[in-house]
Motif scaffolding. Sequence first.
Motif, PDB file in Angstrom:
ATOM      1  N   SER A  66       0.814  -1.218   0.000  1.00 24.38           N
ATOM      2  CA  SER A  66       0.000   0.000   0.000  1.00 24.38           C
ATOM      3  C   SER A  66       0.845   1.266   0.000  1.00 24.38           C
ATOM      4  O   SER A  66       0.370   2.328  -0.394  1.00 24.38           O
ATOM      5  N   GLN A  67       2.080   1.152   0.418  1.00 28.80           N
ATOM      6  CA  GLN A  67       2.938   2.328   0.506  1.00 28.80           C
ATOM      7  C   GLN A  67       3.664   2.642  -0.801  1.00 28.80           C
ATOM      8  O   GLN A  67       4.261   3.712  -0.928  1.00 28.80           O
ATOM      9  N   LEU A  74      -6.028  -4.059  -2.986  1.00 27.43           N
ATOM     10  CA  LEU A  74      -5.144  -5.073  -2.415  1.00 27.43           C
ATOM     11  C   LEU A  74      -5.978  -6.070  -1.616  1.00 27.43           C
ATOM     12  O   LEU A  74      -6.691  -5.678  -0.688  1.00 27.43           O
ATOM     13  N   SER A 100      -3.913   2.039   3.256  1.00 25.45           N
ATOM     14  CA  SER A 100      -4.026   1.907   1.804  1.00 25.45           C
ATOM     15  C   SER A 100      -5.009   2.899   1.192  1.00 25.45           C
ATOM     16  O   SER A 100      -5.210   2.894  -0.018  1.00 25.45           O
ATOM     17  N   ARG A 103      -8.347   0.660   0.281  1.00 21.59           N
ATOM     18  CA  ARG A 103      -8.227  -0.211  -0.896  1.00 21.59           C
ATOM     19  C   ARG A 103      -8.158  -1.691  -0.539  1.00 21.59           C
ATOM     20  O   ARG A 103      -7.939  -2.522  -1.408  1.00 21.59           O
ATOM     21  N   LEU A 104      -8.349  -2.065   0.716  1.00 19.37           N
ATOM     22  CA  LEU A 104      -8.222  -3.464   1.116  1.00 19.37           C
ATOM     23  C   LEU A 104      -9.470  -4.262   0.774  1.00 19.37           C
ATOM     24  O   LEU A 104     -10.588  -3.844   1.064  1.00 19.37           O
TER      25      LEU A 104
END
Length: 115
Positions: A66-67, A74, A100, A103-104
């Motif tokens: 995520s970084q 993701l 994120s 976005r998980l």
Amino acid sequence: MTSHPQRGLSLFLTIPADGEPARTYNQSLEVIRLAEELGYETAWAAEAHFTLIGLPSALTFLAAASQTTTTIRLGTAVVPLTFDNPIRLAETAALVDALSGERLEFGVGKGNGGG
């Protein structure tokens, strides 16, 4: 309305035979970054225990991913519930989702063949 098939990437990492897991994990993070650049919409990481295929902690790996990404979703495919405290797991997933930018894609299951 026209729909298009979703472009996703699944990672089923294996334990590196050369004893250099950091290299394997960093290469896999680069694959996710490149997948995002190529227009893939999702990247999935498998978690497994007592087997050579899968990560020991998919959420930790996806936090790192995520970084270095900004748009690709993701996902965990899947986290076996057998090995975790449900509260700790939910808190960790919430942290990864926050890191994120929401976005998980969090997938869980009852266990795996070794569990």
